[in-house]
Design an enzyme around this catalytic site. Structure first.
Site, PDB file in Angstrom:
ATOM      1  N   LYS A  47       0.837  -1.205   0.000  1.00 30.47           N
ATOM      2  CA  LYS A  47       0.000   0.000   0.000  1.00 30.47           C
ATOM      3  C   LYS A  47       0.869   1.251   0.000  1.00 30.47           C
ATOM      4  O   LYS A  47       2.089   1.187   0.191  1.00 30.47           O
ATOM      5  CB  LYS A  47      -0.905  -0.005   1.230  1.00 30.47           C
ATOM      6  CG  LYS A  47      -0.147   0.035   2.551  1.00 30.47           C
ATOM      7  CD  LYS A  47      -1.074  -0.013   3.751  1.00 30.47           C
ATOM      8  CE  LYS A  47      -0.278   0.042   5.059  1.00 30.47           C
ATOM      9  NZ  LYS A  47      -1.137   0.040   6.250  1.00 30.47           N
ATOM     10  N   TYR A 279      13.960  30.124   7.859  1.00 26.10           N
ATOM     11  CA  TYR A 279      12.843  30.842   8.462  1.00 26.10           C
ATOM     12  C   TYR A 279      12.922  30.864   9.985  1.00 26.10           C
ATOM     13  O   TYR A 279      13.175  29.839  10.627  1.00 26.10           O
ATOM     14  CB  TYR A 279      11.513  30.201   8.061  1.00 26.10           C
ATOM     15  CG  TYR A 279      11.146  30.390   6.615  1.00 26.10           C
ATOM     16  CD1 TYR A 279      11.103  31.656   6.040  1.00 26.10           C
ATOM     17  CD2 TYR A 279      10.824  29.297   5.818  1.00 26.10           C
ATOM     18  CE1 TYR A 279      10.749  31.831   4.713  1.00 26.10           C
ATOM     19  CE2 TYR A 279      10.470  29.455   4.488  1.00 26.10           C
ATOM     20  CZ  TYR A 279      10.433  30.722   3.940  1.00 26.10           C
ATOM     21  OH  TYR A 279      10.078  30.892   2.631  1.00 26.10           O
TER      22      TYR A 279
END
Length: 393
Positions: A47, A279
């Protein structure tokens, strides 16, 4: 600057980052899991695009390694495998009423039913395509997630038995999922085993004769043999990562990580002491130093939670993410180490060169290895070694 020649050697079209997938490692991991499973068959769980490794390529490698089943979460994943020509028994378990049940039944995809509505949906699909639906009935045994509770289990069995008698479905499996198999010895495992055996016994008394009973994930496959039953469903271990990282490294379990994530430095520059980085200036340089810019960020799957903590390898030396991980990039403080644009940065891999592993990034991000590899995004190209990504089984 040392390393400058590497900059010139980069050919046009060379990816700025890539995830290299070793299919021979996948095959060997599945072979090891087959050994651990004993007489039980192995369902390789592929998956989430094969935990980020490439679903179809990993599925073929897993089958070549000895798996006889494949497992996915959603029906669209199952249909994509069928469209890619991947053979074998295939189970999808996270289903909704709006899924394409007709296509799945027509393609021979085996489907989970943890409630009576799912059996009714399978019956309608079987009537539409004139082919019996193959069902695995899911029992809730303690995870508190999918599956029929003890109070609802008898109604599910009765509905499935009527549908089977009418020729619309075949109940081929009974299954459940363990909550704490990654904590070997936890009492909940024994409690769930007892609940699962009870649910399977009720299924037999309802006249159902499933081909397989299955409960085990990767951790239980490797550490809880009494939970193997007829089929085990390893996921993480297929990709060579430890499902019990606090107890054993992959190598101690006979596994080899299949993914190596690398990038190329996009920028290298000298900066003075006190320079704020990225940042928020959560990091400032302590002295004059070299900063290297890595063109991978949280949009590519690099966890922002690993800001100031994520480990990498550059030219044989370990470094840590300096400052905040951005959407497309993060920064390294390389000190006085020689570096140039185009030099390789290894985020994680099997450890052959001393590079970090996915588990190291998981610790840095306060997460799990499953998330680290599965979240690597589509902007990062996958390349394959150890066999063709579309090769024959």
């Amino acid at each position: 600057m040392a390393g400058q020649h590497g900059q010139e050697a980069q050919r046009a079209g060379t990816p700025h980052a890539q995830a290299r997938i070793d299919l021979s490692a996948v095959r060997a991991n599945v072979s090891r899991l087959c050994e651990a499973a004993g007489s039980a068959e192995v369902m390789a769980v592929v998956k989430a695009d094969g935990y980020g490794h490439g679903m179809a390529a990993v599925a073929r490698a897993a089958l070549a390694g000895g798996a006889t089943w494949l497992g996915v979460a959603g029906m669209r994943e199952a249909l994509a495998l069928r469209a890619a020509g991947v053979p074998g028994r295939l189970l999808a378990w996270l289903l909704t009423p709006g899924d394409d049940w007709n296509a799945a039944v027509a393609s021979g995809v085996e489907l989970s039913a943890g409630a009576t509505w799912a059996v009714r949906a399978a019956v309608r699909a079987a009537q539409a395509v004139d082919r019996p639906a193959l069902l695995h009935l899911e029992a809730e045994t303690g995870l508190g997630r999918g599956g029929a509770t003890a109070d609802d289990w008898r109604a599910l069995l009765e509905t499935a038995a009527r549908a089977e008698a009418a020729g619309y479905v075949r109940v081929v499996g009974v299954w459940s999922h363990l909550a704490r198999a990654d904590e070997p010895g936890h009492p909940s495992c024994d409690e769930q085993l007892a609940a699962f055996r009870s649910a399977a016994g009720l299924a037999r008394r309802a006249g159902l004769t499933p081909d397989v009973l299955h409960l085990s994930n990767s951790a239980a496959t490797l550490t809880l043999p009494e939970a193997h039953f007829d089929l085990v469903r390893p996921g993480l271990a297929v990709y060579g990562l430890s499902p019990v990282p606090d107890l054993a490294a992959p190598s101690e379990l006979g596994l080899r990580p299949a993914m190596t994530l690398t990038a190329r430095l996009a920028s290298v520059k000298r900066v003075p002491a006190g320079q704020g980085v990225s940042y928020g200036h959560r990091y400032r340089t302590a002295r004059e130093t070299t900063l290297g810019l890595v063109p991978l960020g949280y949009a590519d799957g690099v966890p922002r939670h690993a800001s100031q903590a994520g480990p990498v390898l550059v030219a044989g030396r370990r470094h840590t993410v300096a400052g905040t991980v951005c959407m497309d990039q993060f920064v390294l403080d390389l000190g006085d180490a020689p570096a140039a644009p185009g030099d390789e940065v290894v985020l994680f891999g099997p450890g052959d060169r001393g590079e970090p592993g996915a588990a190291d990034w998981a610790r840095a991000a306060q997460s799990i290895s499953h998330e680290i590899v599965a979240r690597i995004g589509a902007r990062v190209p996958r390349t394959y070694t150890g066999g063709s990504a579309s090769g024959e089984l």
